[in-house]
Scaffold this active site. Sequence first.
Site, short mmCIF file in Angstrom:
data_model
loop_
_atom_site.label_atom_id
_atom_site.label_comp_id
_atom_site.label_asym_id
_atom_site.label_seq_id
_atom_site.Cartn_x
_atom_site.Cartn_y
_atom_site.Cartn_z
N VAL A 150 0.84 -1.20 0.00
CA VAL A 150 0.00 0.00 0.00
C VAL A 150 0.88 1.25 0.00
O VAL A 150 1.91 1.29 0.67
CB VAL A 150 -0.89 0.02 1.27
CG1 VAL A 150 -1.75 1.27 1.33
CG2 VAL A 150 -1.72 -1.23 1.38
N CYS A 151 0.45 2.28 -0.75
CA CYS A 151 1.07 3.61 -0.66
C CYS A 151 -0.04 4.64 -0.82
O CYS A 151 -1.21 4.34 -0.60
CB CYS A 151 2.19 3.79 -1.68
SG CYS A 151 1.63 3.91 -3.39
N ARG A 152 0.30 5.85 -1.21
CA ARG A 152 -0.71 6.90 -1.34
C ARG A 152 -1.60 6.68 -2.56
O ARG A 152 -2.81 6.72 -2.48
CB ARG A 152 -0.05 8.28 -1.41
CG ARG A 152 -1.06 9.44 -1.38
CD ARG A 152 -0.37 10.78 -1.52
NE ARG A 152 0.07 11.02 -2.88
CZ ARG A 152 -0.68 11.52 -3.85
NH1 ARG A 152 -1.92 11.84 -3.62
NH2 ARG A 152 -0.20 11.69 -5.06
N GLY A 190 -0.55 4.27 -5.40
CA GLY A 190 -0.30 3.01 -6.09
C GLY A 190 1.01 2.95 -6.84
O GLY A 190 1.43 1.88 -7.27
N MET A 240 -4.03 4.61 -0.81
CA MET A 240 -4.87 5.18 0.23
C MET A 240 -5.89 6.17 -0.33
O MET A 240 -6.91 6.42 0.30
CB MET A 240 -4.01 5.84 1.31
CG MET A 240 -3.26 4.85 2.19
SD MET A 240 -4.31 3.65 3.06
CE MET A 240 -5.12 4.72 4.25
#
Length: 98
Positions: A62-64, A66, A90
């Site tokens: 997961v990141c902000r 993708g 996210m």
Amino acid sequence: MKEITAKEVEQAIMQGETPNLIDVREVDEVATGHIPGIIHIPLGLLEFRVQDLNKDEPYIIVCRSGARSGRATEILEGKGFNVSNMVGGMLSWEGEVQ
């Protein structure tokens, strides 16, 4: 690269599953809100923390948005891990946040 949507991750959690989520955002980003139960490993430290992960376990990255999680997924795939990139990151997450 395997991908999974934020909605699919949220549904799995709602059904009682406890997926191994690795959040590769920076410390300040995670502090503003993250999915409960994550493993936090900033992307820049991933190569140094790979020994802390279990190749027998699947992981969702997961990141902000993708992009960084896509890079992390490629890194871990190259090392033989079973990983999926949470597309949209996210920004797409509608579930619980800590």
